[in-house]
Design an enzyme around this catalytic site. Structure first.
Site, PDB file in Angstrom:
ATOM      1  N   LYS A  46     -10.084  24.576  91.702  1.00  0.00           N
ATOM      2  CA  LYS A  46     -11.247  23.649  91.074  1.00  0.00           C
ATOM      3  C   LYS A  46     -10.787  22.172  91.687  1.00  0.00           C
ATOM      4  O   LYS A  46      -9.612  21.902  92.185  1.00  0.00           O
ATOM      5  CB  LYS A  46     -11.150  23.286  89.564  1.00  0.00           C
ATOM      6  CG  LYS A  46     -11.783  22.033  88.747  1.00  0.00           C
ATOM      7  CD  LYS A  46     -13.201  22.472  88.541  1.00  0.00           C
ATOM      8  CE  LYS A  46     -13.970  21.114  87.874  1.00  0.00           C
ATOM      9  NZ  LYS A  46     -15.106  20.911  88.692  1.00  0.00           N
ATOM     10  N   ILE A  72     -20.217  19.282  84.838  1.00  0.00           N
ATOM     11  CA  ILE A  72     -18.901  19.054  84.312  1.00  0.00           C
ATOM     12  C   ILE A  72     -18.014  17.745  84.940  1.00  0.00           C
ATOM     13  O   ILE A  72     -17.434  17.171  83.848  1.00  0.00           O
ATOM     14  CB  ILE A  72     -18.171  20.322  84.985  1.00  0.00           C
ATOM     15  CG1 ILE A  72     -18.821  21.499  85.095  1.00  0.00           C
ATOM     16  CG2 ILE A  72     -16.616  20.309  84.440  1.00  0.00           C
ATOM     17  CD1 ILE A  72     -18.977  22.243  83.670  1.00  0.00           C
ATOM     18  N   LEU A  74     -15.567  16.876  87.166  1.00  0.00           N
ATOM     19  CA  LEU A  74     -14.270  16.932  87.665  1.00  0.00           C
ATOM     20  C   LEU A  74     -13.338  16.740  86.722  1.00  0.00           C
ATOM     21  O   LEU A  74     -12.330  16.053  87.050  1.00  0.00           O
ATOM     22  CB  LEU A  74     -14.206  15.794  88.738  1.00  0.00           C
ATOM     23  CG  LEU A  74     -15.114  16.181  90.060  1.00  0.00           C
ATOM     24  CD1 LEU A  74     -15.771  14.687  90.204  1.00  0.00           C
ATOM     25  CD2 LEU A  74     -14.166  16.312  91.253  1.00  0.00           C
ATOM     26  N   CYS A 131     -19.940  16.896  95.358  1.00  0.00           N
ATOM     27  CA  CYS A 131     -19.970  17.050  94.093  1.00  0.00           C
ATOM     28  C   CYS A 131     -21.412  16.227  93.653  1.00  0.00           C
ATOM     29  O   CYS A 131     -21.581  15.213  94.009  1.00  0.00           O
ATOM     30  CB  CYS A 131     -19.037  16.261  93.331  1.00  0.00           C
ATOM     31  SG  CYS A 131     -19.108  16.449  91.770  1.00  0.00           S
ATOM     32  N   ASN A 192     -22.703  23.615  98.130  1.00  0.00           N
ATOM     33  CA  ASN A 192     -22.617  23.324  96.852  1.00  0.00           C
ATOM     34  C   ASN A 192     -23.819  23.102  96.268  1.00  0.00           C
ATOM     35  O   ASN A 192     -24.801  23.827  96.547  1.00  0.00           O
ATOM     36  CB  ASN A 192     -21.562  21.917  96.790  1.00  0.00           C
ATOM     37  CG  ASN A 192     -20.921  21.383  95.441  1.00  0.00           C
ATOM     38  OD1 ASN A 192     -21.293  21.962  94.297  1.00  0.00           O
ATOM     39  ND2 ASN A 192     -19.897  20.904  95.720  1.00  0.00           N
ATOM     40  N   THR A 193     -23.736  22.896  94.810  1.00  0.00           N
ATOM     41  CA  THR A 193     -24.937  22.996  94.047  1.00  0.00           C
ATOM     42  C   THR A 193     -25.964  22.004  94.340  1.00  0.00           C
ATOM     43  O   THR A 193     -25.767  20.925  94.879  1.00  0.00           O
ATOM     44  CB  THR A 193     -24.641  22.848  92.446  1.00  0.00           C
ATOM     45  OG1 THR A 193     -23.885  21.616  92.286  1.00  0.00           O
ATOM     46  CG2 THR A 193     -23.764  23.809  92.185  1.00  0.00           C
ATOM     47  N   GLY A 217     -26.668  29.808  91.098  1.00  0.00           N
ATOM     48  CA  GLY A 217     -26.805  31.098  90.778  1.00  0.00           C
ATOM     49  C   GLY A 217     -28.074  31.782  91.743  1.00  0.00           C
ATOM     50  O   GLY A 217     -28.224  30.983  92.669  1.00  0.00           O
TER      51      GLY A 217
HETATM   52  O1  RRO Z   1     -17.223  19.263  88.533  1.00  0.00           O
HETATM   53  C1  RRO Z   1     -18.282  19.497  88.675  1.00  0.00           C
HETATM   54  O2  RRO Z   1     -19.146  18.744  88.074  1.00  0.00           O
HETATM   55  C2  RRO Z   1     -18.845  19.825  90.000  1.00  0.00           C
HETATM   56  C3  RRO Z   1     -18.133  19.687  91.344  1.00  0.00           C
HETATM   57 BR1  RRO Z   1     -16.437  18.870  91.389  1.00  0.00          BR
HETATM   58  C4  RRO Z   1     -18.803  20.335  92.389  1.00  0.00           C
HETATM   59  O3  RRO Z   1     -18.427  20.158  93.503  1.00  0.00           O
HETATM   60  N1  RRO Z   1     -20.048  21.061  92.124  1.00  0.00           N
HETATM   61  C5  RRO Z   1     -20.737  20.987  90.885  1.00  0.00           C
HETATM   62  O4  RRO Z   1     -21.666  21.676  91.157  1.00  0.00           O
HETATM   63  N2  RRO Z   1     -20.098  20.670  90.061  1.00  0.00           N
END
Ligand code: RRO
Length: 312
Positions: A46, A72, A74, A131, A192-193, A217
């Site tokens: 992570k 989330i 980080l 992120c 990434n998302t 997803g």
């Molecule tokens: O921690 C997060 O909210 C997060 C990170 Br670091 C990332 O690179 N990608 C994501 O979808 N959430």
């Protein structure tokens, strides 16, 4: 299925996406069985930041028909806490360790890279340029000039492989990938998302504590395929492809689109053994196509990371 990625020997081409598999918690839950049947060929941590972080206020997750949103933010122990507590535990895993780092300035990323550069337990570093849940992650990774400047700053600080994790939330992802390559990255990983939002059905207000979140997803797999194809066509570096992988077929498709490794992310939330299943299904598909496809170590373009499925 063994493959060489940036000089690192891997038993197969399936790894985890950063932040989607807590190996320390899994070790507590499954004991030594986890080590005997570790689901991934390498473990990606992570994201680690310089200072400790609490993360975003709850709620942090929202389930979607084809995946989920996370906000989330980080949460992590910060560099010192990570070196003291997490790294020694992760070093016991039976696979190479890739540490994902993110800083809020070039100087911060440099400090993180320098600290991990000295640790023999660490095989490679992934730079989180992507992120979606904090502003600076996107600023650095959405702009080719910022990306090149960051890589130029950190490249001299380590001889370990540097993997630039790209955001899909950029107008020209191949341009950012080229900037990372020009700045000295050894590989790129994507996607990434995608930034998304959900509303509380009762109040109409944003559901997530962070207002918006990152979408992942099966619903994003077509986007991942397109971006991996575009990036692997634009640069001559190994590519880690991810985004909605939940079967061997999804992994196979990303390899066909130009990835050298594939990462499993959201699928591990439902089934912690998803990575092992994806790797087994992929092995089955690759053995079926063995006569038509390059085998490990036979990359036609001479790169270290073999393309195992020809692109057509
Ligand atoms: O921690 C997060 O909210 C997060 C990170 Br670091 C990332 O690179 N990608 C994501 O979808 N959430």
């Amino acid at each position: 299925m063994s493959v060489r990625f940036c000089g690192i020997e891997l038993a197969h081409p399936v790894i985890n996406a950063s932040g989607t598999f807590d190996a320390i918690a899994a070790r507590r839950a499954f004991g030594d069985t986890l080590l005997e049947h570790f689901p991934f060929a390498a473990f990606v941590s992570k994201t680690v930041t310089l200072a400790p972080r609490q993360g975003n206020p709850p709620p942090r997750l929202w389930e979607l028909p084809g995946g989920m949103l996370n906000s989330i933010g980080l949460p992590n122990k910060g560099l010192d806490g990570y070196l003291a507590h997490d790294l020694p535990e992760l070093a016991r895993l039976p696979v190479p360790l890739i540490i994902n780092v993110m800083g809020f300035s070039r100087r911060e990323v440099g400090e993180l890279v320098s600290a991990f550069a000295e640790r023999d337990e660490v095989a490679a570093l992934e730079l989180n340029l992507s992120c979606p849940n904090v502003e600076c992650g996107l600023v650095m990774g959405a702009d080719p000039h910022e990306t090149a400047a960051l890589l130029e700053h950190v490249r001299p600080l380590t001889g370990k492989p540097l993997i630039a994790k790209l955001t899909p939330n950029a107008s020209d992802v191949p341009a950012v990938a080229r900037a990372a390559a020009d700045g000295g990255a050894d590989a790129v990983s994507l996607i990434n998302t995608l930034r998304g939002m959900a509303l509380d059905p009762d109040t109409g207000e944003p559901w997530l504590g962070g207002i918006t979140g990152g979408m992942s997803g099966p619903a994003v797999s077509a986007i991942a395929l397109a971006q991996v194809h575009a990036v692997s066509s634009a640069i001559d570096l190994p590519v880690v492809g991810m985004g909605g992988v939940s079967s061997g077929r999804d992994a196979y498709d990303l390899l066909q689109a130009g990835a050298d490794l594939v990462a499993v992310g959201t699928a591990s939330f439902r089934d912690p053994a998803a990575g092992a299943r994806v790797a087994a299904e992929l092995a089955e598909l690759l053995s079926g196509s063995a006569s038509a496809s390059p085998q490990p170590g036979e990359a036609a373009d001479g790169r270290e990371c073999a393309r195992r499925v020809s692109r057509s």
